[in-house]
Design a protein around this motif. Structure first.
Motif, PDB file in Angstrom:
ATOM      1  N   ALA A  50      -1.338  -4.395   6.714  1.00 37.66           N
ATOM      2  CA  ALA A  50      -0.061  -3.849   6.260  1.00 37.66           C
ATOM      3  C   ALA A  50       0.618  -3.029   7.356  1.00 37.66           C
ATOM      4  CB  ALA A  50      -0.273  -2.980   5.016  1.00 37.66           C
ATOM      5  N   LYS A  51      -0.177  -2.435   8.239  1.00 40.61           N
ATOM      6  CA  LYS A  51       0.373  -1.635   9.341  1.00 40.61           C
ATOM      7  C   LYS A  51       0.392  -2.395  10.661  1.00 40.61           C
ATOM      8  CE  LYS A  51      -1.159   2.807   7.416  1.00 40.61           C
ATOM      9  NZ  LYS A  51      -1.983   4.027   7.652  1.00 40.61           N
ATOM     10  N   HIS A  52      -0.504  -3.380  10.781  1.00 37.61           N
ATOM     11  CA  HIS A  52      -0.630  -4.147  12.017  1.00 37.61           C
ATOM     12  C   HIS A  52      -0.679  -5.632  11.684  1.00 37.61           C
ATOM     13  CE1 HIS A  52      -1.725  -0.264  13.836  1.00 37.61           C
ATOM     14  NE2 HIS A  52      -2.550  -0.117  12.816  1.00 37.61           N
ATOM     15  N   PRO A  53       0.443  -6.246  11.373  1.00 37.65           N
ATOM     16  CA  PRO A  53       0.441  -7.659  10.957  1.00 37.65           C
ATOM     17  C   PRO A  53      -0.206  -8.570  11.998  1.00 37.65           C
ATOM     18  CG  PRO A  53       2.573  -6.651  10.534  1.00 37.65           C
ATOM     19  CD  PRO A  53       1.796  -5.655  11.334  1.00 37.65           C
ATOM     20  N   TYR A  54      -0.800  -9.634  11.511  1.00 40.07           N
ATOM     21  CA  TYR A  54      -1.542 -10.561  12.358  1.00 40.07           C
ATOM     22  C   TYR A  54      -0.679 -11.128  13.475  1.00 40.07           C
ATOM     23  CZ  TYR A  54      -4.728 -14.453  13.451  1.00 40.07           C
ATOM     24  OH  TYR A  54      -5.570 -15.340  14.074  1.00 40.07           O
ATOM     25  N   ASN A  55       0.609 -11.380  13.223  1.00 45.98           N
ATOM     26  CA  ASN A  55       1.444 -11.983  14.258  1.00 45.98           C
ATOM     27  C   ASN A  55       1.803 -11.017  15.386  1.00 45.98           C
ATOM     28  OD1 ASN A  55       3.520 -10.387  13.230  1.00 45.98           O
ATOM     29  ND2 ASN A  55       4.689 -12.099  12.365  1.00 45.98           N
ATOM     30  N   THR A  56       1.368  -9.736  15.269  1.00 47.79           N
ATOM     31  CA  THR A  56       1.586  -8.774  16.362  1.00 47.79           C
ATOM     32  C   THR A  56       0.333  -8.586  17.204  1.00 47.79           C
ATOM     33  OG1 THR A  56       0.953  -6.811  15.060  1.00 47.79           O
ATOM     34  CG2 THR A  56       3.247  -7.537  14.929  1.00 47.79           C
ATOM     35  N   TRP A  57      -0.800  -9.200  16.816  1.00 48.58           N
ATOM     36  CA  TRP A  57      -2.055  -9.015  17.541  1.00 48.58           C
ATOM     37  C   TRP A  57      -1.959  -9.719  18.900  1.00 48.58           C
ATOM     38  CZ3 TRP A  57      -6.865  -9.850  13.926  1.00 48.58           C
ATOM     39  CH2 TRP A  57      -6.761  -8.993  12.819  1.00 48.58           C
ATOM     40  N   GLU A  58      -2.402  -9.042  19.915  1.00 54.09           N
ATOM     41  CA  GLU A  58      -2.420  -9.628  21.245  1.00 54.09           C
ATOM     42  C   GLU A  58      -3.570 -10.612  21.381  1.00 54.09           C
ATOM     43  OE1 GLU A  58      -2.610  -8.262  25.961  1.00 54.09           O
ATOM     44  OE2 GLU A  58      -2.373  -6.771  24.363  1.00 54.09           O
ATOM     45  N   HIS A 101     -10.074   6.555   4.631  1.00 52.37           N
ATOM     46  CA  HIS A 101     -10.794   7.260   3.579  1.00 52.37           C
ATOM     47  C   HIS A 101     -10.396   6.834   2.178  1.00 52.37           C
ATOM     48  CE1 HIS A 101     -12.452   9.850   6.648  1.00 52.37           C
ATOM     49  NE2 HIS A 101     -11.238  10.143   7.066  1.00 52.37           N
ATOM     50  N   ARG A 102      -9.181   6.324   2.018  1.00 55.14           N
ATOM     51  CA  ARG A 102      -8.714   5.954   0.686  1.00 55.14           C
ATOM     52  C   ARG A 102      -7.592   4.939   0.785  1.00 55.14           C
ATOM     53  NH1 ARG A 102      -6.998  10.556   2.454  1.00 55.14           N
ATOM     54  NH2 ARG A 102      -8.874  11.603   1.718  1.00 55.14           N
ATOM     55  N   VAL A 103      -7.456   4.148  -0.275  1.00 58.49           N
ATOM     56  CA  VAL A 103      -6.408   3.134  -0.360  1.00 58.49           C
ATOM     57  C   VAL A 103      -5.818   3.185  -1.761  1.00 58.49           C
ATOM     58  CG1 VAL A 103      -6.004   0.647  -0.573  1.00 58.49           C
ATOM     59  CG2 VAL A 103      -7.261   1.529   1.389  1.00 58.49           C
ATOM     60  N   ILE A 104      -4.499   3.170  -1.852  1.00 60.12           N
ATOM     61  CA  ILE A 104      -3.804   2.993  -3.129  1.00 60.12           C
ATOM     62  C   ILE A 104      -2.948   1.747  -2.984  1.00 60.12           C
ATOM     63  CG2 ILE A 104      -2.227   3.964  -4.837  1.00 60.12           C
ATOM     64  CD1 ILE A 104      -3.039   6.738  -3.877  1.00 60.12           C
ATOM     65  N   ARG A 105      -3.301   0.709  -3.735  1.00 62.84           N
ATOM     66  CA  ARG A 105      -2.685  -0.609  -3.580  1.00 62.84           C
ATOM     67  C   ARG A 105      -1.949  -1.018  -4.854  1.00 62.84           C
ATOM     68  NH1 ARG A 105      -6.968  -5.111  -3.383  1.00 62.84           N
ATOM     69  NH2 ARG A 105      -6.699  -5.004  -5.644  1.00 62.84           N
ATOM     70  N   VAL A 106      -0.822  -1.676  -4.658  1.00 68.35           N
ATOM     71  CA  VAL A 106      -0.076  -2.293  -5.757  1.00 68.35           C
ATOM     72  C   VAL A 106      -0.100  -3.801  -5.529  1.00 68.35           C
ATOM     73  CG1 VAL A 106       2.133  -2.455  -6.946  1.00 68.35           C
ATOM     74  CG2 VAL A 106       1.423  -0.274  -5.914  1.00 68.35           C
ATOM     75  N   ARG A 107      -0.363  -4.573  -6.593  1.00 73.99           N
ATOM     76  CA  ARG A 107      -0.448  -6.025  -6.443  1.00 73.99           C
ATOM     77  C   ARG A 107       0.203  -6.723  -7.640  1.00 73.99           C
ATOM     78  NH1 ARG A 107      -6.329  -8.638  -5.723  1.00 73.99           N
ATOM     79  NH2 ARG A 107      -5.884  -8.404  -3.502  1.00 73.99           N
ATOM     80  N   TYR A 122       0.826  -1.200   0.000  1.00 71.00           N
ATOM     81  CA  TYR A 122       0.000   0.000   0.000  1.00 71.00           C
ATOM     82  C   TYR A 122       0.860   1.250   0.000  1.00 71.00           C
ATOM     83  CZ  TYR A 122      -3.746  -3.219   0.840  1.00 71.00           C
ATOM     84  OH  TYR A 122      -4.633  -4.247   0.690  1.00 71.00           O
ATOM     85  N   ILE A 123       0.611   2.113  -0.983  1.00 71.46           N
ATOM     86  CA  ILE A 123       1.239   3.434  -1.012  1.00 71.46           C
ATOM     87  C   ILE A 123       0.501   4.356  -0.053  1.00 71.46           C
ATOM     88  CG2 ILE A 123       1.804   5.413  -2.484  1.00 71.46           C
ATOM     89  CD1 ILE A 123       1.950   3.435  -4.834  1.00 71.46           C
ATOM     90  N   VAL A 124      -0.817   4.228  -0.028  1.00 69.23           N
ATOM     91  CA  VAL A 124      -1.674   4.950   0.918  1.00 69.23           C
ATOM     92  C   VAL A 124      -2.634   3.933   1.517  1.00 69.23           C
ATOM     93  CG1 VAL A 124      -3.442   6.732   1.211  1.00 69.23           C
ATOM     94  CG2 VAL A 124      -1.539   7.108  -0.377  1.00 69.23           C
ATOM     95  N   ILE A 178       4.231   0.535   1.934  1.00 66.52           N
ATOM     96  CA  ILE A 178       4.400   0.298   3.367  1.00 66.52           C
ATOM     97  C   ILE A 178       4.890  -1.128   3.574  1.00 66.52           C
ATOM     98  CG2 ILE A 178       3.159   0.153   5.572  1.00 66.52           C
ATOM     99  CD1 ILE A 178       1.107   2.170   4.300  1.00 66.52           C
ATOM    100  N   LYS A 179       5.842  -1.296   4.477  1.00 67.86           N
ATOM    101  CA  LYS A 179       6.355  -2.623   4.799  1.00 67.86           C
ATOM    102  C   LYS A 179       5.850  -3.048   6.178  1.00 67.86           C
ATOM    103  CE  LYS A 179       8.889  -2.867   1.042  1.00 67.86           C
ATOM    104  NZ  LYS A 179       8.596  -1.555   0.454  1.00 67.86           N
ATOM    105  N   PRO A 180       5.618  -4.365   6.388  1.00 69.60           N
ATOM    106  CA  PRO A 180       5.866  -5.458   5.455  1.00 69.60           C
ATOM    107  C   PRO A 180       4.775  -5.569   4.407  1.00 69.60           C
ATOM    108  CG  PRO A 180       4.929  -6.320   7.469  1.00 69.60           C
ATOM    109  CD  PRO A 180       5.139  -4.841   7.715  1.00 69.60           C
TER     110      PRO A 180
END
Length: 205
Positions: A194-202, A82-88, A76-78, A128-130
């Motif tokens: 993309a900002k909160h990966p599943y393996n970081t969820w409590e 409100h908005r998403v700009i995705r590259v796939r 994701y660039i954004v 955005i990484k990862p």
């Protein structure tokens, strides 16, 4: 004309034909309506639609039986509410997708096919990484197409089923491997992952 990576960026534009502009590059012909945006001198073919999608957690592995599958990498660039700009990328093609805000299960989506090398460049340099990595299984249940995403990498262990509808109140039957609906839960959208990966969820469901 060549870019910094030595790729041929030269185009030859062909006059209007059947209401389209055709543009030829080393990546092959692409079509666009007159006045459509272009990138790197290449007109882009755009698909605009209203996306109506329902999401569910997956509770079994029965969806693999008879399904086709494809591996995706996306970033994701954004990525905000409100908005998403995705590259796939899907291994052979690249896509640039712009999505508006969600209203219930609906949102406006614009999608452009772009050259695979450009998509890979955007993923590495601007997203955005990862990145989101997943295997998508596609199958038909009771006349409706379902897509099941098995996430890998930093989202390993998460599996989400999606169905696209023609209208929000459209009726459909649930396969036996579908669990709780999460359409209204923003945590289960790729832009959030993309900002909160599943393996970081409590707390995981």
């Amino acid at each position: 004309m060549h870019d910094k990576r030595g790729r041929d960026r030269s185009n030859v534009e062909i006059p209007f034909r059947n209401g389209y502009i055709e543009s030829i590059s080393r990546y092959g012909p692409v079509k666009a309506h007159p006045g459509m945006p272009f990138a790197g001198g290449r007109y882009l073919e755009m698909i605009m639609r209203q996306e109506i999608e329902r999401k569910f957690l997956v509770t079994g592995s029965g969806y693999r039986n008879g399904a086709s599958c494809k591996t995706y990498r996306q970033g994701y660039i954004v990525a905000d509410t409100h908005r998403v700009i995705r590259v796939r990328t899907d291994g052979s093609k690249g896509y640039l997708t712009i999505k508006g805000p969600s209203r219930g299960a609906s949102r406006t989506e614009y999608e452009y096919e772009i050259p695979l090398p450009d998509a890979e460049d955007l993923l590495e340099r601007m997203c955005i990484k990862p990145l989101i990595e997943k295997v998508r299984y596609t199958l038909v249940h009771d006349g409706m197409t379902w897509e099941v995403d098995e996430f890998t990498g930093v989202n390993q262990g998460l599996c989400i089923a999606e169905i696209e509808l023609e209208q929000e109140d459209q009726r459909f039957s649930l396969p036996p491997w579908v669990g709780r609906e999460v359409t209204a839960d923003p945590r289960y959208y790729n832009a959030y992952l993309a900002k909160h990966p599943y393996n970081t969820w409590e707390h995981k469901d």
